[in-house]
Motif scaffolding. Structure first.
Motif, mmCIF file in Angstrom:
data_model
loop_
_atom_site.group_PDB
_atom_site.id
_atom_site.type_symbol
_atom_site.label_atom_id
_atom_site.label_comp_id
_atom_site.label_asym_id
_atom_site.label_seq_id
_atom_site.Cartn_x
_atom_site.Cartn_y
_atom_site.Cartn_z
ATOM 1 N N ALA A 101 -8.903 12.809 -1.661
ATOM 2 C CA ALA A 101 -7.673 12.315 -1.038
ATOM 3 C C ALA A 101 -6.825 11.660 -2.133
ATOM 4 O O ALA A 101 -7.210 10.629 -2.681
ATOM 5 C CB ALA A 101 -7.997 11.309 0.056
ATOM 6 N N CYS A 102 -5.705 12.264 -2.447
ATOM 7 C CA CYS A 102 -4.860 11.785 -3.547
ATOM 8 C C CYS A 102 -3.538 11.201 -3.057
ATOM 9 O O CYS A 102 -2.557 11.163 -3.803
ATOM 10 C CB CYS A 102 -4.582 12.928 -4.525
ATOM 11 S SG CYS A 102 -6.045 13.583 -5.337
ATOM 12 N N ASP A 103 -3.489 10.756 -1.819
ATOM 13 C CA ASP A 103 -2.228 10.295 -1.242
ATOM 14 C C ASP A 103 -1.598 9.173 -2.058
ATOM 15 O O ASP A 103 -0.399 9.214 -2.363
ATOM 16 C CB ASP A 103 -2.455 9.819 0.201
ATOM 17 C CG ASP A 103 -2.823 10.958 1.127
ATOM 18 O OD1 ASP A 103 -3.288 11.999 0.624
ATOM 19 O OD2 ASP A 103 -2.658 10.830 2.346
ATOM 20 N N ARG A 104 -2.373 8.152 -2.402
ATOM 21 C CA ARG A 104 -1.815 7.013 -3.136
ATOM 22 C C ARG A 104 -1.376 7.423 -4.541
ATOM 23 O O ARG A 104 -0.366 6.944 -5.049
ATOM 24 C CB ARG A 104 -2.848 5.881 -3.219
ATOM 25 C CG ARG A 104 -3.181 5.254 -1.877
ATOM 26 C CD ARG A 104 -4.143 4.090 -2.015
ATOM 27 N NE ARG A 104 -3.538 2.967 -2.734
ATOM 28 C CZ ARG A 104 -4.178 1.829 -2.996
ATOM 29 N NH1 ARG A 104 -5.446 1.680 -2.607
ATOM 30 N NH2 ARG A 104 -3.573 0.868 -3.632
ATOM 31 N N THR A 110 1.869 9.558 -4.138
ATOM 32 C CA THR A 110 2.993 8.718 -3.733
ATOM 33 C C THR A 110 3.506 7.901 -4.909
ATOM 34 O O THR A 110 4.719 7.808 -5.141
ATOM 35 C CB THR A 110 2.588 7.784 -2.579
ATOM 36 O OG1 THR A 110 2.223 8.580 -1.446
ATOM 37 C CG2 THR A 110 3.734 6.860 -2.188
ATOM 38 N N TRP A 128 4.894 15.845 0.051
ATOM 39 C CA TRP A 128 5.623 15.034 -0.937
ATOM 40 C C TRP A 128 6.885 15.746 -1.411
ATOM 41 O O TRP A 128 7.886 15.099 -1.671
ATOM 42 C CB TRP A 128 4.704 14.709 -2.109
ATOM 43 C CG TRP A 128 3.758 13.610 -1.771
ATOM 44 C CD1 TRP A 128 3.949 12.262 -1.932
ATOM 45 C CD2 TRP A 128 2.475 13.741 -1.150
ATOM 46 N NE1 TRP A 128 2.853 11.553 -1.471
ATOM 47 C CE2 TRP A 128 1.944 12.433 -0.981
ATOM 48 C CE3 TRP A 128 1.717 14.830 -0.740
ATOM 49 C CZ2 TRP A 128 0.697 12.206 -0.421
ATOM 50 C CZ3 TRP A 128 0.476 14.609 -0.167
ATOM 51 C CH2 TRP A 128 -0.018 13.302 -0.010
ATOM 52 N N HIS A 139 -7.800 4.757 -5.201
ATOM 53 C CA HIS A 139 -7.710 5.476 -3.928
ATOM 54 C C HIS A 139 -9.101 5.574 -3.321
ATOM 55 O O HIS A 139 -10.115 5.443 -4.021
ATOM 56 C CB HIS A 139 -7.095 6.852 -4.121
ATOM 57 C CG HIS A 139 -7.913 7.772 -5.006
ATOM 58 N ND1 HIS A 139 -8.933 8.561 -4.534
ATOM 59 C CD2 HIS A 139 -7.849 8.024 -6.337
ATOM 60 C CE1 HIS A 139 -9.446 9.254 -5.522
ATOM 61 N NE2 HIS A 139 -8.822 8.940 -6.629
#
Length: 294
Positions: A166-169, A172, A226, A293
């Motif tokens: 999970a690379c969301d942070r 972002t 994104w 993360h």
């Protein structure tokens, strides 16, 4: 409110380079800047010739001189200073709790080979959930003014991702930085063939190409939210077979910032950043942002 940028200063060239970078970043973000010097009184027995009053005076002078220079460069930037008492890594991690970004300095290994990341920086990175940027001192004078405020102005951002995580942070942070600076963003992902394929004597190279195309599609699908959220960011992707750290170091040449992630976990043997992040920190000349993360 987590809106200001914090930078650790100790009077060294490395911390001054970090303070200059942090000031330009604060200007770009339009937020205040806080200069922090951690006073470690456990050093007293090691330095018997230095009294507490002398150390206090040196600390005040180092912080005041850094603040004075930054105010000259950026007269409209709000700058505050703090000198908490405690072990540096713990004090800096505590200061990072209520800021948006923590900036630290690192010493170059000579030429453009990368960072010498000390135990304080590594421990601080591992102890905070706040994004941390490590800035390498080039040893060259910095003459940038407020009119040249963007840190790494004109240079793009490189971010490493893993489609298995999970690379969301991480994404972002990278997209927001690229949007603020109006620069390009290069997304790098690497993959490796399963070990079992090394035992296949007549492996079809078409299978390798099919895997490459499949991974590339997965990366594009991962980036889609994104791209929609940041339509003005010019994004390119690089999908490669091989070592992630080697590809990121190669991609970082000429970059204004490299963004990597680390898992929110701690090792009983000390700070744990992961092999890729550790390699990038030690072998990349550009500033490196480490984003925690899950």
């Amino acid at each position: 409110m987590k809106n200001h940028v914090t930078v650790g200063v100790d009077g060294s060239d490395e911390s001054l380079a970090a303070a200059r970078w942090a000031a330009r970043e604060a200007v770009v973000r339009q937020v205040p800047l806080r200069l922090v010097h951690a006073v470690d009184w456990l050093l007293d027995p090691v330095l018997p010739g230095v009294g507490r009053q002398d150390a206090d005076s040196w600390t005040d002078r180092a912080v005041a001189e850094a603040a004075e220079e930054l105010r000259r460069r950026h007269p409209r930037l709000e700058i505050t200073t703090r000198c908490p008492t405690g072990r540096p890594a713990a004090a800096l991690a505590a200061e990072a709790v209520d800021c948006a970004l923590l900036v630290l300095g690192s010493r170059g290994l000579g030429g453009l080979t990368g960072f010498l990341v000390g135990s304080v920086a590594l421990s601080t990175v591992a102890a905070t959930d706040t994004p941390v940027v490590l800035v390498r001192s080039t040893g060259e004078p910095d003459t940038a003014s407020e009119s040249e405020a963007e840190p790494g102005a004109g240079a793009g951002i490189v971010v490493g991702i893993d489609i298995q995580e999970a690379c969301d942070r991480v994404l972002t942070f990278a997209f927001e930085e690229a949007e603020r600076r109006g620069c390009t963003l290069q997304v790098v992902h690497t993959w490796k063939m399963p070990p079992a394929y090394s035992y296949v004597p007549l492996f079809d190279s078409d299978n390798e190409r099919d895997i490459q195309r499949s991974v590339a599609r997965t990366v594009e699908d991962m980036l889609l939210p994104w791209r929609r959220r940041f339509p003005d960011v010019d994004v390119s992707t690089g999908v490669y077979e091989g070592s992630a750290s080697e590809r990121l170091v190669q991609a970082s040449r000429g970059a204004g910032l490299v963004v990597v992630g680390r898992h929110l976990r701690h090792s009983p043997l000390g700070p744990h950043l992961g092999p890729v992040t550790h390699a990038v920190l030690h072998h990349t000349a550009a500033p490196v942002a480490v984003v925690a993360h899950p």
